[in-house]
Design a protein around this motif. Sequence first.
Motif, PDB file in Angstrom:
ATOM      1  N   ALA B  82      82.160  45.049  42.341  1.00 53.19           N
ATOM      2  CA  ALA B  82      82.159  45.731  43.421  1.00 53.19           C
ATOM      3  C   ALA B  82      81.237  44.979  44.461  1.00 53.19           C
ATOM      4  O   ALA B  82      81.553  44.944  45.730  1.00 53.19           O
ATOM      5  CB  ALA B  82      81.582  47.152  43.275  1.00 53.19           C
ATOM      6  N   GLU B  85      83.198  42.045  45.640  1.00 52.21           N
ATOM      7  CA  GLU B  85      84.188  42.481  46.729  1.00 52.21           C
ATOM      8  C   GLU B  85      83.841  42.796  48.040  1.00 52.21           C
ATOM      9  O   GLU B  85      84.398  42.454  48.929  1.00 52.21           O
ATOM     10  CB  GLU B  85      85.125  43.663  46.033  1.00 52.21           C
ATOM     11  CG  GLU B  85      86.002  44.334  47.014  1.00 52.21           C
ATOM     12  CD  GLU B  85      86.426  45.651  46.446  1.00 52.21           C
ATOM     13  OE1 GLU B  85      85.757  46.314  45.538  1.00 52.21           O
ATOM     14  OE2 GLU B  85      87.265  46.377  46.998  1.00 52.21           O
ATOM     15  N   GLU B  86      82.589  43.417  48.112  1.00 52.12           N
ATOM     16  CA  GLU B  86      81.732  43.883  49.294  1.00 52.12           C
ATOM     17  C   GLU B  86      80.976  42.911  49.979  1.00 52.12           C
ATOM     18  O   GLU B  86      80.455  43.019  51.071  1.00 52.12           O
ATOM     19  CB  GLU B  86      81.251  45.134  48.781  1.00 52.12           C
ATOM     20  CG  GLU B  86      82.030  46.324  48.404  1.00 52.12           C
ATOM     21  CD  GLU B  86      81.241  47.584  47.605  1.00 52.12           C
ATOM     22  OE1 GLU B  86      80.015  47.449  47.845  1.00 52.12           O
ATOM     23  OE2 GLU B  86      81.983  48.146  47.262  1.00 52.12           O
ATOM     24  N   GLY B 102      88.457  42.691  44.441  1.00 49.89           N
ATOM     25  CA  GLY B 102      89.108  43.916  44.706  1.00 49.89           C
ATOM     26  C   GLY B 102      90.191  44.214  44.107  1.00 49.89           C
ATOM     27  O   GLY B 102      90.594  45.497  44.243  1.00 49.89           O
ATOM     28  N   LEU B 103      91.218  43.451  43.712  1.00 47.06           N
ATOM     29  CA  LEU B 103      92.289  43.586  43.216  1.00 47.06           C
ATOM     30  C   LEU B 103      92.201  43.950  41.560  1.00 47.06           C
ATOM     31  O   LEU B 103      93.180  44.452  40.877  1.00 47.06           O
ATOM     32  CB  LEU B 103      93.286  42.560  43.368  1.00 47.06           C
ATOM     33  CG  LEU B 103      93.959  42.349  44.608  1.00 47.06           C
ATOM     34  CD1 LEU B 103      94.675  41.107  44.746  1.00 47.06           C
ATOM     35  CD2 LEU B 103      95.092  43.319  45.079  1.00 47.06           C
ATOM     36  N   THR B 106      89.611  49.421  38.671  1.00 47.43           N
ATOM     37  CA  THR B 106      89.507  50.484  39.420  1.00 47.43           C
ATOM     38  C   THR B 106      88.079  50.480  40.336  1.00 47.43           C
ATOM     39  O   THR B 106      87.013  49.857  39.678  1.00 47.43           O
ATOM     40  CB  THR B 106      89.845  52.030  38.781  1.00 47.43           C
ATOM     41  OG1 THR B 106      88.514  51.934  38.041  1.00 47.43           O
ATOM     42  CG2 THR B 106      90.938  51.852  37.872  1.00 47.43           C
ATOM     43  N   PRO B 107      87.902  51.610  41.293  1.00 46.26           N
ATOM     44  CA  PRO B 107      86.577  51.461  41.952  1.00 46.26           C
ATOM     45  C   PRO B 107      85.549  51.806  41.090  1.00 46.26           C
ATOM     46  O   PRO B 107      84.426  51.065  40.939  1.00 46.26           O
ATOM     47  CB  PRO B 107      86.643  52.652  42.939  1.00 46.26           C
ATOM     48  CG  PRO B 107      88.209  52.569  43.141  1.00 46.26           C
ATOM     49  CD  PRO B 107      88.993  52.375  41.805  1.00 46.26           C
ATOM     50  N   LEU B 109      85.429  51.022  37.544  1.00 43.45           N
ATOM     51  CA  LEU B 109      85.197  50.053  36.819  1.00 43.45           C
ATOM     52  C   LEU B 109      84.500  48.708  37.471  1.00 43.45           C
ATOM     53  O   LEU B 109      83.788  47.999  37.037  1.00 43.45           O
ATOM     54  CB  LEU B 109      86.484  49.495  36.102  1.00 43.45           C
ATOM     55  CG  LEU B 109      87.026  50.272  35.055  1.00 43.45           C
ATOM     56  CD1 LEU B 109      88.481  50.044  34.476  1.00 43.45           C
ATOM     57  CD2 LEU B 109      86.365  50.390  33.742  1.00 43.45           C
ATOM     58  N   ARG B 110      85.053  48.546  38.768  1.00 43.20           N
ATOM     59  CA  ARG B 110      84.303  47.567  39.357  1.00 43.20           C
ATOM     60  C   ARG B 110      82.961  47.791  39.895  1.00 43.20           C
ATOM     61  O   ARG B 110      82.178  46.689  39.800  1.00 43.20           O
ATOM     62  CB  ARG B 110      85.113  47.434  40.833  1.00 43.20           C
ATOM     63  CG  ARG B 110      86.589  46.680  40.557  1.00 43.20           C
ATOM     64  CD  ARG B 110      87.103  46.340  42.213  1.00 43.20           C
ATOM     65  NE  ARG B 110      87.335  47.504  43.025  1.00 43.20           N
ATOM     66  CZ  ARG B 110      88.558  48.036  43.187  1.00 43.20           C
ATOM     67  NH1 ARG B 110      89.433  48.011  42.105  1.00 43.20           N
ATOM     68  NH2 ARG B 110      88.815  48.927  43.995  1.00 43.20           N
ATOM     69  N   ARG B 238     102.400  48.312  39.191  1.00 39.94           N
ATOM     70  CA  ARG B 238     102.115  49.371  40.056  1.00 39.94           C
ATOM     71  C   ARG B 238     101.130  48.963  41.040  1.00 39.94           C
ATOM     72  O   ARG B 238     100.495  47.789  40.605  1.00 39.94           O
ATOM     73  CB  ARG B 238     101.753  50.623  39.733  1.00 39.94           C
ATOM     74  CG  ARG B 238     100.562  50.412  38.439  1.00 39.94           C
ATOM     75  CD  ARG B 238     100.109  51.653  37.818  1.00 39.94           C
ATOM     76  NE  ARG B 238      99.098  51.214  36.808  1.00 39.94           N
ATOM     77  CZ  ARG B 238      98.759  52.189  35.876  1.00 39.94           C
ATOM     78  NH1 ARG B 238      99.086  53.294  35.629  1.00 39.94           N
ATOM     79  NH2 ARG B 238      97.683  51.696  35.228  1.00 39.94           N
ATOM     80  N   ALA B 240      98.158  49.757  41.885  1.00 32.99           N
ATOM     81  CA  ALA B 240      96.815  49.510  41.598  1.00 32.99           C
ATOM     82  C   ALA B 240      96.426  49.723  40.361  1.00 32.99           C
ATOM     83  O   ALA B 240      97.139  50.270  39.319  1.00 32.99           O
ATOM     84  CB  ALA B 240      96.098  50.507  42.583  1.00 32.99           C
ATOM     85  N   TRP B 241      95.309  49.409  39.659  1.00 37.22           N
ATOM     86  CA  TRP B 241      95.012  49.651  38.291  1.00 37.22           C
ATOM     87  C   TRP B 241      95.987  48.962  37.307  1.00 37.22           C
ATOM     88  O   TRP B 241      96.438  49.920  36.420  1.00 37.22           O
ATOM     89  CB  TRP B 241      94.639  50.932  38.043  1.00 37.22           C
ATOM     90  CG  TRP B 241      94.038  51.592  36.557  1.00 37.22           C
ATOM     91  CD1 TRP B 241      93.937  52.745  36.202  1.00 37.22           C
ATOM     92  CD2 TRP B 241      93.343  50.673  35.942  1.00 37.22           C
ATOM     93  NE1 TRP B 241      93.360  52.734  34.981  1.00 37.22           N
ATOM     94  CE2 TRP B 241      92.854  51.533  34.648  1.00 37.22           C
ATOM     95  CE3 TRP B 241      92.766  49.415  35.869  1.00 37.22           C
ATOM     96  CZ2 TRP B 241      92.162  51.079  33.762  1.00 37.22           C
ATOM     97  CZ3 TRP B 241      92.096  48.962  34.836  1.00 37.22           C
ATOM     98  CH2 TRP B 241      91.727  49.711  33.764  1.00 37.22           C
TER      99      TRP B 241
END
Lengths: 164, 334
Positions: B82, B85-86, B102-103, B106-107, B109-110, B238, B240-241
Amino acid sequence: MAANGFQPVTLTVNGSDYPIMVEPRRTLVDALRHDLALTGTKKVCAMGDCGACTVIVDGRAMYSCLLLAVDCAGRAITTIEGLAHGNNLSPLQEAFVASDGFQCGFCTSGQIMSLHALLQAHPHPSDEEIARAVTGNICRCGAYANIVKAGREAAEAMARQQEA
Amino acid sequence: MRAFAYASPRSLDEAIALLDGAGDGHAGGTRLLAGGTDLLTLMQADLIAPERLVDIKRLAELDDRIEDGAEGLTIGALATLAELEEDPFVQSRYPILAEAAGLAATPQLRNMATLGGNLLQRPRCWYFRDSRVHCWLKGGDLCYARGGENQHHALFDVSPCVAVHPSDPAVALLALDARVRLRGPSGEREISLGSFFAPPEDGRRKETTQADNEVIVAVRIPPRHADARGVYLKAMERKAWAFALVSVAAVLRLEAGRIAEVSVALGGVAPAPWHARDAEQVLVGAESSADLFARAADAALTGAGALAKNGYKLPLAKALLRRALADLTGQPVD
């Protein structure tokens, strides 16, 4: 060095300190549910796959099934029980009711905690940011559309509150 | 999860001393705990049963700093996905890395997973992750995916194991020529990411060359030309995740219409992130065109061969690479 067996840890959950004795293998979700009797946090996969156990640790949404309780000393933990004030639900909880954001309810506390973390960090999220915030929370009833709608309505309600 | 002891050493040397002679933590032994997102799933699934976990999150010598300097960008091993990514600087100067972080996952886990742990995570192969299956990677005799359910598996047959490496950031970092700083009992060494990762082999049934008593301290991206651009593309089942079916990281610099430098890495095709040198040779010095990109895509898959159920990955990898190159050079995607 720590030995096998139980050891003391103080968890800070929803602003209160809870000194408990745990084995190192005790996950945070189990400590919350069994040692603190805070059963609003749900345990489903216990493998970081589903998101039902999501809580907020130091401002960030995390899976409580992949955190050790002994590792959470000194960290500020917020669970679903920490959102309402007495009988008054938080704007986000109200929005889930109003938007029909759940069916069986098992994933709901995790969904709400993920969106709560988002709204705390970004009070004016885009629809994409709302949807992205719950990508780590699986809903097998398929209530996704209304979960995102609840996030949108909560953000709007919070914005209105701020203006008033 | 089986019982274990939990240690919080006061220094990194103390943590490393605990690792010394402790084996790889498969049965007994000692493992380091940072984000824990892969470690605890391995323990929950009873794939490993360390006797002791050593918490390294609070050590003064390890950090999550992301700092630019004369030596390039240094990322502390404890930086979370995270944070990568940020980070505004990463977003502006290394968007390829912010995209890859970011890919991933999930939020939640990041927010938990560290970069060091992300590089060290074990494969997602369903035979490997099933504690009832004693596959080659876990010390057995057979890779069950070779003749079994191998739709997510490798195209490059470079190991007895055909699982693919699951990291997204590793692929982007390989294309950025990143280096890994490791600390062991006798001090620090820095090696290229390309030599940090290696397909598992007899005598080393894991995806890295890191010694059992070494700790990742930082990842460094050497300075590069300000005009170089990079992109990370990830195909998933899919939106995401999901782990990558195939991913492509490309870094490229144009000079007067020609490709002055280029670096290409693929994910989801081998037990380690794959450096597509053959594609780079086709591209470097050439004028960008759809035809060139098609030839580069063919070259990138030189030596690749499909297993029974993963043939779709060949055209997928080629198409992703063509799209990445078109994106970086402003060419239309055909």
